[in-house]
Design a protein around this motif. Structure first.
Motif, PDB file in Angstrom:
ATOM      1  N   ALA A  91      -6.924   3.526   8.839  1.00  0.00           N
ATOM      2  CA  ALA A  91      -7.407   2.069   8.305  1.00  0.00           C
ATOM      3  C   ALA A  91      -6.959   1.977   6.600  1.00  0.00           C
ATOM      4  CB  ALA A  91      -8.931   2.042   8.394  1.00  0.00           C
ATOM      5  N   THR A  92      -6.496   3.167   6.222  1.00  0.00           N
ATOM      6  CA  THR A  92      -6.034   3.011   4.813  1.00  0.00           C
ATOM      7  C   THR A  92      -4.533   3.194   4.724  1.00  0.00           C
ATOM      8  OG1 THR A  92      -6.252   5.566   4.285  1.00  0.00           O
ATOM      9  CG2 THR A  92      -8.005   4.215   3.953  1.00  0.00           C
ATOM     10  N   HIS A  93      -3.717   3.302   5.704  1.00  0.00           N
ATOM     11  CA  HIS A  93      -2.358   3.710   6.001  1.00  0.00           C
ATOM     12  C   HIS A  93      -1.657   2.175   5.460  1.00  0.00           C
ATOM     13  CE1 HIS A  93       1.989   4.013   7.689  1.00  0.00           C
ATOM     14  NE2 HIS A  93       1.645   5.315   7.485  1.00  0.00           N
ATOM     15  N   PRO A  94      -0.704   2.461   4.610  1.00  0.00           N
ATOM     16  CA  PRO A  94      -0.162   1.299   3.925  1.00  0.00           C
ATOM     17  C   PRO A  94       0.352   0.162   4.635  1.00  0.00           C
ATOM     18  CG  PRO A  94       0.818   3.303   2.877  1.00  0.00           C
ATOM     19  CD  PRO A  94      -0.029   3.689   4.038  1.00  0.00           C
ATOM     20  N   GLN A  95       1.035   0.619   5.941  1.00  0.00           N
ATOM     21  CA  GLN A  95       1.774  -0.291   6.941  1.00  0.00           C
ATOM     22  C   GLN A  95       0.526  -0.974   7.647  1.00  0.00           C
ATOM     23  OE1 GLN A  95       4.745  -1.469   7.174  1.00  0.00           O
ATOM     24  NE2 GLN A  95       5.167  -0.562   5.279  1.00  0.00           N
ATOM     25  N   VAL A  96      -0.554  -0.221   8.002  1.00  0.00           N
ATOM     26  CA  VAL A  96      -1.485  -0.902   8.973  1.00  0.00           C
ATOM     27  C   VAL A  96      -2.251  -1.903   7.947  1.00  0.00           C
ATOM     28  CG1 VAL A  96      -3.807  -0.344   9.691  1.00  0.00           C
ATOM     29  CG2 VAL A  96      -1.870   1.111  10.118  1.00  0.00           C
ATOM     30  N   ILE A  97      -2.484  -1.648   6.595  1.00  0.00           N
ATOM     31  CA  ILE A  97      -2.878  -2.517   5.693  1.00  0.00           C
ATOM     32  C   ILE A  97      -2.329  -3.755   5.692  1.00  0.00           C
ATOM     33  CG2 ILE A  97      -3.727  -3.090   3.367  1.00  0.00           C
ATOM     34  CD1 ILE A  97      -4.865   0.014   3.334  1.00  0.00           C
ATOM     35  N   GLU A  98      -0.782  -3.481   5.259  1.00  0.00           N
ATOM     36  CA  GLU A  98       0.013  -4.593   5.052  1.00  0.00           C
ATOM     37  C   GLU A  98       0.245  -5.561   6.171  1.00  0.00           C
ATOM     38  OE1 GLU A  98       4.589  -4.953   4.067  1.00  0.00           O
ATOM     39  OE2 GLU A  98       3.670  -3.589   2.824  1.00  0.00           O
ATOM     40  N   ARG A  99       0.334  -5.060   7.349  1.00  0.00           N
ATOM     41  CA  ARG A  99       0.317  -5.906   8.642  1.00  0.00           C
ATOM     42  C   ARG A  99      -0.753  -6.505   8.956  1.00  0.00           C
ATOM     43  NH1 ARG A  99       3.931  -1.229  11.904  1.00  0.00           N
ATOM     44  NH2 ARG A  99       5.651  -0.925  10.146  1.00  0.00           N
ATOM     45  N   LEU A 100      -2.024  -5.936   8.808  1.00  0.00           N
ATOM     46  CA  LEU A 100      -3.087  -6.700   9.438  1.00  0.00           C
ATOM     47  C   LEU A 100      -3.835  -7.663   8.218  1.00  0.00           C
ATOM     48  CD1 LEU A 100      -5.287  -3.695  11.274  1.00  0.00           C
ATOM     49  CD2 LEU A 100      -3.744  -5.543  12.152  1.00  0.00           C
ATOM     50  N   ALA A 101      -3.353  -7.132   6.994  1.00  0.00           N
ATOM     51  CA  ALA A 101      -3.886  -8.174   5.983  1.00  0.00           C
ATOM     52  C   ALA A 101      -2.826  -9.550   6.098  1.00  0.00           C
ATOM     53  CB  ALA A 101      -3.504  -7.806   4.706  1.00  0.00           C
ATOM     54  N   HIS A 102      -1.585  -9.397   6.490  1.00  0.00           N
ATOM     55  CA  HIS A 102      -0.664 -10.379   6.649  1.00  0.00           C
ATOM     56  C   HIS A 102      -0.946 -11.283   7.935  1.00  0.00           C
ATOM     57  CE1 HIS A 102       3.137 -12.624   8.022  1.00  0.00           C
ATOM     58  NE2 HIS A 102       3.207 -12.716   6.474  1.00  0.00           N
ATOM     59  N   LEU A 103      -1.514 -10.648   8.854  1.00  0.00           N
ATOM     60  CA  LEU A 103      -2.062 -11.231  10.029  1.00  0.00           C
ATOM     61  C   LEU A 103      -3.329 -12.115   9.701  1.00  0.00           C
ATOM     62  CD1 LEU A 103      -1.928 -11.428  13.434  1.00  0.00           C
ATOM     63  CD2 LEU A 103      -3.692  -9.732  13.280  1.00  0.00           C
ATOM     64  N   ALA A 104      -4.187 -11.886   8.919  1.00  0.00           N
ATOM     65  CA  ALA A 104      -5.385 -12.251   8.480  1.00  0.00           C
ATOM     66  C   ALA A 104      -5.153 -13.484   7.535  1.00  0.00           C
ATOM     67  CB  ALA A 104      -6.445 -11.243   8.057  1.00  0.00           C
ATOM     68  N   GLY A 105      -3.830 -13.223   6.785  1.00  0.00           N
ATOM     69  CA  GLY A 105      -3.861 -14.174   5.740  1.00  0.00           C
ATOM     70  C   GLY A 105      -4.650 -13.834   4.410  1.00  0.00           C
ATOM     71  N   ILE A 106      -4.979 -12.844   4.319  1.00  0.00           N
ATOM     72  CA  ILE A 106      -5.801 -12.160   2.969  1.00  0.00           C
ATOM     73  C   ILE A 106      -4.895 -11.594   2.148  1.00  0.00           C
ATOM     74  CG2 ILE A 106      -7.850 -11.444   2.211  1.00  0.00           C
ATOM     75  CD1 ILE A 106      -9.144 -11.991   4.993  1.00  0.00           C
ATOM     76  N   PRO A 107      -4.529 -11.892   0.914  1.00  0.00           N
ATOM     77  CA  PRO A 107      -3.525 -11.047   0.128  1.00  0.00           C
ATOM     78  C   PRO A 107      -4.482  -9.736  -0.395  1.00  0.00           C
ATOM     79  CG  PRO A 107      -4.334 -13.122  -0.861  1.00  0.00           C
ATOM     80  CD  PRO A 107      -4.773 -12.986   0.326  1.00  0.00           C
ATOM     81  N   VAL A 108      -3.407  -8.896  -0.355  1.00  0.00           N
ATOM     82  CA  VAL A 108      -4.056  -7.466  -0.733  1.00  0.00           C
ATOM     83  C   VAL A 108      -3.994  -7.113  -2.460  1.00  0.00           C
ATOM     84  CG1 VAL A 108      -4.096  -4.817  -0.366  1.00  0.00           C
ATOM     85  CG2 VAL A 108      -3.638  -6.484   1.494  1.00  0.00           C
ATOM     86  N   ARG A 109      -4.788  -6.635  -3.059  1.00  0.00           N
ATOM     87  CA  ARG A 109      -4.680  -6.193  -4.267  1.00  0.00           C
ATOM     88  C   ARG A 109      -4.819  -4.881  -4.389  1.00  0.00           C
ATOM     89  NH1 ARG A 109      -4.606  -8.011  -9.876  1.00  0.00           N
ATOM     90  NH2 ARG A 109      -6.097  -6.994 -11.322  1.00  0.00           N
ATOM     91  N   TYR A 110      -3.632  -4.045  -5.054  1.00  0.00           N
ATOM     92  CA  TYR A 110      -3.624  -2.633  -4.921  1.00  0.00           C
ATOM     93  C   TYR A 110      -3.894  -2.176  -6.473  1.00  0.00           C
ATOM     94  CZ  TYR A 110      -1.121  -3.009  -0.753  1.00  0.00           C
ATOM     95  OH  TYR A 110      -0.574  -3.401   0.747  1.00  0.00           O
ATOM     96  N   LEU A 111      -4.593  -1.120  -6.520  1.00  0.00           N
ATOM     97  CA  LEU A 111      -5.041  -0.716  -7.843  1.00  0.00           C
ATOM     98  C   LEU A 111      -4.553   0.900  -7.820  1.00  0.00           C
ATOM     99  CD1 LEU A 111      -8.596  -2.212  -7.909  1.00  0.00           C
ATOM    100  CD2 LEU A 111      -6.498  -2.964  -9.151  1.00  0.00           C
ATOM    101  N   ALA A 112      -4.252   1.268  -9.039  1.00  0.00           N
ATOM    102  CA  ALA A 112      -4.140   2.702  -9.067  1.00  0.00           C
ATOM    103  C   ALA A 112      -4.979   3.327 -10.508  1.00  0.00           C
ATOM    104  CB  ALA A 112      -2.745   3.052  -9.451  1.00  0.00           C
ATOM    105  N   TRP A 113      -5.382   4.727 -10.170  1.00  0.00           N
ATOM    106  CA  TRP A 113      -6.197   5.365 -11.267  1.00  0.00           C
ATOM    107  C   TRP A 113      -5.151   6.465 -11.645  1.00  0.00           C
ATOM    108  CZ3 TRP A 113     -10.717   4.993 -13.729  1.00  0.00           C
ATOM    109  CH2 TRP A 113     -11.157   5.969 -14.210  1.00  0.00           C
ATOM    110  N   GLU A 114      -5.035   6.199 -13.122  1.00  0.00           N
ATOM    111  CA  GLU A 114      -3.989   7.160 -13.824  1.00  0.00           C
ATOM    112  C   GLU A 114      -4.928   8.099 -14.719  1.00  0.00           C
ATOM    113  OE1 GLU A 114      -1.026   4.932 -15.213  1.00  0.00           O
ATOM    114  OE2 GLU A 114       0.152   4.590 -13.113  1.00  0.00           O
TER     115      GLU A 114
END
Length: 298
Positions: A33-56
């Motif tokens: 459920a956190t795999h990049p392609q799983v998120i990207e494809r299902l979020a696109h299906l849902a029409g809900i944009p994803v905001r990606y964040l990084a901790w450095e």
């Protein structure tokens, strides 16, 4: 007001692109459920944009998350708020977020069923009441149990039962088989049935498992997705369906045996631990196959 809350949630985090998130996942690992392609494809299906964040820390990437507003991406609550409840089904998936072992990143986005592997990687986890059911190793199953499973498989095959890999079927065929057998088994329509064929097609490369046939008719199927991280393999058993009229052959149990044993063999062939999740530890049959493991929430 919303911006102030967003500023608080994201304090110390940097907005990044999907490629940076994918790089973090490939480096640190994750789950279905956190795999990049799983998120990207299902979020696109849902029409809900994803905001990606990084901790450095310094210039070193230590953790990354994919978010939907104040929640982690693919959240059921967010789907519901957007009027898209049950658009797709990942069950109560184990969430392993990509992070270094010592990241201790402050996670302030809401999420449930966060894996115990996230401990130390994130500093704000709260123990959850429910547990997840994680498949036992073959050695943890009693000799009697394993003998009975092999016996049930043999009896089924002697009666004409045939085990066929999911790769032999189109996404439309798998969807039809799953939705039909799910309805027969449970008496209600499967979550995501309307777009099931589309979702299976989107996640096709991650789908594993088999379908059991008897007298040329499908009698058991399970929706199982698998992803491989650098240090482990994550498998999510979402749900399944069986023909209740074939209960004498225990096809559901036989299929659990086939699918779990196959996953263990594959994981051991590449020398990686396997996290085969049956979802929430809420049914008696899962106790036979799994160990309950703690999970966390934010």
């Amino acid at each position: 007001m919303l911006n102030r809350f967003q500023g608080w949630r994201e304090r110390g985090w940097q907005a990044v692109d999907a490629d940076t998130y994918a790089h973090a996942w490939q480096r640190f690992g994750g789950s279905v459920a956190t795999h990049p392609q799983v998120i990207e494809r299902l979020a696109h299906l849902a029409g809900i944009p994803v905001r990606y964040l990084a901790w450095e820390q310094g210039a070193d990437l230590k953790a990354a998350i994919a978010t939907w507003g104040r929640d982690l991406a693919l959240s059921k609550d967010v789907l519901k708020r957007h009027g898209k409840k049950g658009l797709f089904d990942l069950g109560n998936a184990e969430l392993i977020l990509p992070a270094a072992d010592d990241a201790a990143a402050p996670l302030r986005h809401r999420g449930r069923y966060l894996s115990q592997l996230n401990e130390g990687r994130f500093s704000t986890l709260v123990a959850q009441t429910e547990q997840l059911a994680m498949a036992r190793t073959p050695e943890e199953l009693s000799k009697k149990f394993r003998y009975n499973q092999r016996r049930e498989l043999r009896l089924l095959e002697e009666a004409g039962g045939v085990i066929r890999p999911v790769s032999e079927f189109s996404s439309v065929e798998l969807s039809a088989i799953y939705c039909d057998l799910f309805l027969r088994r449970w008496g209600f329509v499967a979550t995501g049935a309307e777009r099931m064929a589309e979702v299976i097609e989107l996640l096709r490369e991650f789908l594993i498992g088999s379908v059991i046939f008897l007298n040329d008719a499908p009698i058991a199927i399970q929706l199982v997705y698998r992803v491989e991280s650098p240090q482990w393999i994550s498998v999510e058993y979402v749900n399944g369906g069986v023909d209740p009229q074939t209960r004498a052959f225990s096809p559901g149990s036989v299929l659990s045996f086939i699918n779990t044993q196959s996953a263990w063999e594959q994981a051991r062939s590449v020398n990686k631990p396997l996290r085969f999740s049956f979802g929430r530890a809420d049914r008696e049959y899962k106790e036979r196959w799994c160990n309950p493991v703690p999970v966390f929430k934010v």
